[in-house]
Design an enzyme around this catalytic site. Structure first.
Site, mmCIF file in Angstrom:
data_model
loop_
_atom_site.group_PDB
_atom_site.id
_atom_site.type_symbol
_atom_site.label_atom_id
_atom_site.label_comp_id
_atom_site.label_asym_id
_atom_site.label_seq_id
_atom_site.Cartn_x
_atom_site.Cartn_y
_atom_site.Cartn_z
ATOM 1 N N HIS A 63 34.474 29.881 91.320
ATOM 2 C CA HIS A 63 33.081 29.771 90.873
ATOM 3 C C HIS A 63 32.214 30.903 91.421
ATOM 4 C CE1 HIS A 63 31.223 27.833 94.516
ATOM 5 N NE2 HIS A 63 32.390 27.264 94.672
ATOM 6 N N ASP A 177 31.882 31.220 99.740
ATOM 7 C CA ASP A 177 32.071 30.045 98.876
ATOM 8 C C ASP A 177 31.282 30.286 97.605
ATOM 9 O OD1 ASP A 177 32.277 27.595 97.672
ATOM 10 O OD2 ASP A 177 31.024 26.531 99.115
ATOM 11 N N GLU A 209 29.310 25.289 89.877
ATOM 12 C CA GLU A 209 30.218 24.384 90.588
ATOM 13 C C GLU A 209 29.465 23.547 91.614
ATOM 14 O OE1 GLU A 209 33.004 23.027 93.797
ATOM 15 O OE2 GLU A 209 31.255 24.307 93.972
ATOM 16 N N GLU A 210 28.538 24.197 92.297
ATOM 17 C CA GLU A 210 27.865 23.568 93.447
ATOM 18 C C GLU A 210 26.940 22.423 93.040
ATOM 19 O OE1 GLU A 210 28.725 23.993 96.383
ATOM 20 O OE2 GLU A 210 29.563 26.006 96.608
ATOM 21 N N HIS A 320 28.573 26.517 103.544
ATOM 22 C CA HIS A 320 27.233 26.039 103.195
ATOM 23 C C HIS A 320 26.222 26.351 104.300
ATOM 24 C CE1 HIS A 320 28.172 23.362 99.503
ATOM 25 N NE2 HIS A 320 28.950 24.423 99.559
HETATM 26 CO CO CO Z 1 32.860 26.286 96.544
#
Ligand code: CO
Length: 352
Positions: A63, A177, A209-210, A320
């Site tokens: 992603h 990420d 995605e998140e 995150h």
């Molecule tokens: Co991710």
């Protein structure tokens, strides 16, 4: 472009969920010379295909979006109120530096404001931060100045996070990420451009995605893969204070293979195949502790009549947060494992 330059470029690019355009353009420029077909779908997923039209279709997914915020209100005094996009630990927000992007595409730096300890009373010091009380300061004194900067309600915000190469062969960045996953897919496409696959390979750089595996859902519907792999950044929690049983993966121990998370129970046939491939190819690897996290695999395996879908992840500490740390060796070994599994992927169907 070497690994570091690639990861720096991808991680520093602005790409809040729903606003992935800059990331997509950069990736498109890099991979279009390698592709037999390349297109952007209605939601913004970038789908890159090699050797189209074969019966066996392998989908690789990473992603493009990163977590951040959206401007929700502009105070008369020139402060921005904001709402989180994706999952944030509120305690990290206190002195976070941020980048706001206005509708003309200009980026404006700022910081989440905080109350200095000098004027806090003891209760305030102990109280948890609440997003609704927080605000962003971009240096404006009035709402008019905010308007002159071109900032409006709904504008996207991401954390500020310069890429840094750390000693100990580790890298730090705001958006590994899942830009590290995007980088893995780019490397895999480069390898397959040299030795083309005898099946159809569809690499999908997904949006949103998140906020709930949204892009991958519609992408998989179009691609209808036989086998799919989501390549992710996952939680490495091998840090002080976390008991063994709660550590999903460890940095430096190789790519993490998912058996089950909150979005998928990986078919044992595929999970064993991935693990056996790692063993046969001599690639360091680890099994991710169930059942933490959710990935695009959760959406992909349910597309159409279903697809055998697995997850291979790069362990990321402080995921995150604006300061994600990962090991260069883990990154390298993830590329190796994704490539080996991809090359052998048609054999998965031979297994009972
Ligand atoms: Co991710």
């Amino acid at each position: 472009m070497d690994h570091r330059q690639l990861l720096k470029t991808l991680s520093e690019t602005f790409g809040l969920s729903g606003f992935e355009d800059q990331v997509r353009e950069i990736i498109r420029d890099m991979v279009s010379p390698l592709a037999d077909d390349i297109r952007t779908d209605a939601l913004g997923n970038l789908i890159v295909t090699l050797n189209p039209g074969r019966d066996f279709v392998l989908m690789l997914d990473a992603h493009m979006d990163e977590i951040g915020f959206m401007v929700s209100h502009i105070d008369q005094e020139g402060f921005l109120r904001f709402t989180p996009i994706g999952s944030w630990d509120d305690r990290l927000l206190g002195a976070l530096r941020v980048t706001v992007r206005n509708r003309e595409g200009r980026t404006i730096p700022g910081t989440v404001g905080s109350t200095p300890p000098h004027i806090q009373d003891p209760d305030e010091k102990k109280a948890p931060l609440k997003t609704e009380d927080l605000f962003i300061d971009v240096g404006a004194a009035t709402a008019e100045q905010i308007e002159q900067m071109g900032i409006r309600k709904g504008d996207p915000i991401v954390p500020w996070g310069d890429f840094l190469a750390l000693e100990g062969n580790c890298l730090m960045g705001k958006a590994f990420d899942d830009r590290a996953g995007c980088a893995v897919l780019i490397r895999v496409l480069e390898a397959f451009a040299e030795t083309p696959p005898d099946f159809t390979l569809a690499a999908c750089f997904s949006v949103c995605e998140e906020v709930g595996l949204r892009g991958a859902k519609t992408a998989a519907f179009q691609i209808q893969p036989t086998v799919a792999l989501a390549v992710e950044g996952t939680v490495a929690a091998d840090t002080p204070g976390t008991p063994d049983r709660k550590i999903p993966s460890r940095m430096g121990k190789g790519p993490a293979i998912t058996l089950a998370d909150r979005s998928i129970l990986v078919h044992p046939k595929l999970a064993r195949f991935i693990e056996q491939t790692a063993i046969d190819a001599g690639i360091p690897h680890q099994i991710k502790t169930p059942l933490y996290g959710a990935t695009d695999a959760g959406a992909i395996h349910l597309a159409g009549a279903g697809a055998l879908t697995g997850v291979i992840s790069i362990p990321c500490r402080y995921i995150h947060s604006p300061n994600i740390i990962m090991s260069v060796e883990d990154f390298d070994n993830t590329i190796r494992l994704v490539l080996e599994v991809s090359r052998r992927s048609q054999r998965i169907l031979d297994r009972a």
